[in-house]
Design a protein around this motif. Structure first.
Motif, mmCIF file in Angstrom:
data_model
loop_
_atom_site.group_PDB
_atom_site.id
_atom_site.type_symbol
_atom_site.label_atom_id
_atom_site.label_comp_id
_atom_site.label_asym_id
_atom_site.label_seq_id
_atom_site.Cartn_x
_atom_site.Cartn_y
_atom_site.Cartn_z
ATOM 1 N N ILE A 61 35.134 -29.738 72.652
ATOM 2 C CA ILE A 61 34.991 -30.514 73.752
ATOM 3 C C ILE A 61 34.455 -31.603 73.870
ATOM 4 C CG2 ILE A 61 35.574 -30.611 76.166
ATOM 5 C CD1 ILE A 61 37.640 -29.520 74.475
ATOM 6 N N THR A 62 33.325 -31.262 73.567
ATOM 7 C CA THR A 62 32.545 -32.360 73.778
ATOM 8 C C THR A 62 32.333 -33.975 73.432
ATOM 9 O OG1 THR A 62 30.509 -31.056 74.005
ATOM 10 C CG2 THR A 62 29.601 -33.186 73.554
ATOM 11 N N LEU A 73 30.416 -35.094 80.956
ATOM 12 C CA LEU A 73 31.344 -33.328 81.216
ATOM 13 C C LEU A 73 30.544 -32.508 81.403
ATOM 14 C CD1 LEU A 73 33.415 -31.977 79.752
ATOM 15 C CD2 LEU A 73 31.933 -31.391 77.873
ATOM 16 N N THR A 74 31.010 -31.925 82.620
ATOM 17 C CA THR A 74 29.565 -31.213 82.502
ATOM 18 C C THR A 74 30.747 -29.389 82.101
ATOM 19 O OG1 THR A 74 29.087 -31.933 84.632
ATOM 20 C CG2 THR A 74 28.426 -29.463 84.540
ATOM 21 N N LEU A 75 29.472 -28.751 81.780
ATOM 22 C CA LEU A 75 29.965 -27.175 81.148
ATOM 23 C C LEU A 75 29.011 -26.008 82.310
ATOM 24 C CD1 LEU A 75 30.100 -28.499 77.256
ATOM 25 C CD2 LEU A 75 32.368 -28.664 79.129
ATOM 26 N N TYR A 76 30.166 -24.767 82.453
ATOM 27 C CA TYR A 76 29.695 -23.570 83.641
ATOM 28 C C TYR A 76 29.314 -22.758 81.929
ATOM 29 C CZ TYR A 76 29.008 -21.153 87.581
ATOM 30 O OH TYR A 76 28.829 -20.357 88.004
ATOM 31 N N LEU A 108 24.120 -35.624 68.798
ATOM 32 C CA LEU A 108 24.156 -35.869 70.027
ATOM 33 C C LEU A 108 23.068 -37.287 70.751
ATOM 34 C CD1 LEU A 108 23.396 -32.854 72.673
ATOM 35 C CD2 LEU A 108 25.610 -34.249 72.594
ATOM 36 N N THR A 109 22.263 -37.555 69.881
ATOM 37 C CA THR A 109 21.319 -38.514 69.638
ATOM 38 C C THR A 109 21.956 -39.827 69.027
ATOM 39 O OG1 THR A 109 19.307 -36.743 69.753
ATOM 40 C CG2 THR A 109 19.261 -38.945 69.080
ATOM 41 N N ARG A 110 22.955 -38.782 67.949
ATOM 42 C CA ARG A 110 23.459 -39.993 66.994
ATOM 43 C C ARG A 110 24.213 -40.823 68.095
ATOM 44 N NH1 ARG A 110 23.971 -36.995 63.359
ATOM 45 N NH2 ARG A 110 25.970 -36.291 63.561
ATOM 46 N N GLU A 111 24.735 -40.118 68.858
ATOM 47 C CA GLU A 111 26.307 -40.587 69.599
ATOM 48 C C GLU A 111 25.489 -41.128 71.192
ATOM 49 O OE1 GLU A 111 29.452 -40.444 68.218
ATOM 50 O OE2 GLU A 111 29.442 -39.943 66.997
ATOM 51 N N GLY A 112 24.512 -41.015 70.856
ATOM 52 C CA GLY A 112 24.293 -41.676 72.547
ATOM 53 C C GLY A 112 24.361 -40.748 73.413
ATOM 54 N N VAL A 113 24.739 -40.172 73.329
ATOM 55 C CA VAL A 113 24.989 -38.690 74.512
ATOM 56 C C VAL A 113 23.210 -38.492 75.272
ATOM 57 C CG1 VAL A 113 25.578 -36.400 75.049
ATOM 58 C CG2 VAL A 113 26.717 -37.805 73.749
ATOM 59 N N ASN A 142 19.532 -42.221 75.651
ATOM 60 C CA ASN A 142 20.252 -42.725 75.739
ATOM 61 C C ASN A 142 21.578 -43.726 76.670
ATOM 62 O OD1 ASN A 142 19.757 -41.367 73.313
ATOM 63 N ND2 ASN A 142 20.535 -39.829 73.200
ATOM 64 N N THR A 143 22.400 -44.643 76.294
ATOM 65 C CA THR A 143 23.091 -45.020 77.169
ATOM 66 C C THR A 143 24.891 -44.458 77.117
ATOM 67 O OG1 THR A 143 23.199 -46.927 75.888
ATOM 68 C CG2 THR A 143 21.490 -46.981 77.533
ATOM 69 N N GLY A 144 24.677 -43.617 76.430
ATOM 70 C CA GLY A 144 26.019 -43.324 76.190
ATOM 71 C C GLY A 144 26.808 -42.365 77.011
ATOM 72 N N PRO A 145 27.843 -41.359 77.294
ATOM 73 C CA PRO A 145 28.019 -40.371 77.875
ATOM 74 C C PRO A 145 28.023 -39.477 78.245
ATOM 75 C CG PRO A 145 29.114 -40.366 76.105
ATOM 76 C CD PRO A 145 28.840 -41.275 75.255
ATOM 77 N N ILE A 146 26.892 -38.565 79.032
ATOM 78 C CA ILE A 146 26.140 -37.211 79.576
ATOM 79 C C ILE A 146 27.534 -36.211 79.536
ATOM 80 C CG2 ILE A 146 25.349 -36.512 81.682
ATOM 81 C CD1 ILE A 146 25.580 -39.235 83.030
ATOM 82 N N LEU A 147 26.661 -35.038 78.868
ATOM 83 C CA LEU A 147 26.189 -33.907 78.462
ATOM 84 C C LEU A 147 25.598 -33.208 79.567
ATOM 85 C CD1 LEU A 147 28.028 -31.666 77.355
ATOM 86 C CD2 LEU A 147 26.576 -31.226 75.534
ATOM 87 N N ALA A 148 26.182 -32.374 81.036
ATOM 88 C CA ALA A 148 25.602 -32.088 81.261
ATOM 89 C C ALA A 148 26.057 -29.482 81.407
ATOM 90 C CB ALA A 148 25.496 -32.506 83.157
#
Length: 253
Positions: A61-62, A73-76, A108-113, A142-148
């Motif tokens: 999903i990430t 994207l925020t995951l509980y 995550l680093t490679r994808e800019g997350v 990183n300047t891409g999407p955020i994974l919280a």
């Protein structure tokens, strides 16, 4: 309750990953990842097997969220109430978190997350806190999407902490009139994230379970039958398609 096996019609091709119009894509999606235990029980496997498959779903999903243009994207992952679970299960969950942080940070680093953590994660064991701090630091620029990832998180505790910080500011001279919705937003763990557009809960349960209560005030809620280990990119695309059919009025007409 939404069942992806019998859902309302969607616009042509809207159920295909990556083919949504930009107007129909939620900027910020949060997911209550529920159903790992039931997934394992249905297969006569130990609960940890369900949690392992749940980690695989996180990976899927990430990646799918990035591909479909979701900004945050925020995951509980672990609630403040989850400490009530058996000690062995908590140990398994923390072990899987360690594994995820060690093995996924390069991608995550490679994808800019950018990785964000919500909740009082510093209450976890020291080695895990160190891993989390390192992962957050390595992705901070990183300047891409955020994974919280919400760890040891509870929305009521988050609001109490925000209220205390504001009270301290008032005691230091800030006028009470300065406390408004924006002031509260700035004190929450989600400060800097886009407003929450869509909250998904898997497994058929229909409650928020003390997750992002303030942030969900005008979010669209989607409860699906799919167990979390079975949730994949197609399921996410279908959720986005369902979101795209909603009319968001925010109290207006």
């Amino acid at each position: 309750m939404t069942s992806f096996a019998a859902r309302a019609p969607v616009p042509a091709h809207a159920d295909e990953p990556g083919l949504h119009s930009s107007a129909s894509i939620p900027r910020h999606v949060a997911i209550i990842m529920d159903g790992n235990g039931r997934w394992a029980k249905a297969r006569r496997l130990p609960r940890v097997a369900g949690h392992r498959q749940g980690v695989e779903a996180v990976r899927r999903i990430t990646r799918a969220a990035r591909e479909q243009g979701i900004e945050a994207l925020t995951l509980y992952a672990f609630s403040s109430e989850n400490w009530r679970r058996p000690e062995e299960e908590i140990g398994d969950l923390m072990g899987l978190l360690r594994h995820f942080l060690k093995n996924e940070i390069k991608e995550l680093t490679r994808e800019g997350v950018r990785l964000r953590i919500l909740g009082n994660y510093r209450a976890l064991k020291a080695d895990l806190v160190e891993l989390i701090d390192d992962a957050v630091a390595r992705t901070a620029t990183n300047t891409g999407p955020i994974l919280a990832i919400a760890l040891n998180y509870g929305a009521q505790a988050e609001l109490v902490a925000a209220a205390r910080r504001l009270a301290e500011k008032v005691a230091a001279g800030m006028p009470v009139s300065a406390i408004d919705e924006a002031a509260i937003d700035r004190e929450l763990d989600t400060d800097g994230l886009p407003p929450l557009d869509l909250m998904i809960r898997t497994s058929g349960e229909q409650r928020l379970s003390n997750f992002l209560l303030w942030q969900a005030a005008y979010a669209e809620l989607l409860f699906v039958d799919t167990l979390w280990p079975d949730f994949d990119g197609e399921c996410l695309a279908q959720a986005i398609a369902a979101y795209g059919q909603r009319q968001r009025r925010f109290g207006g007409l």
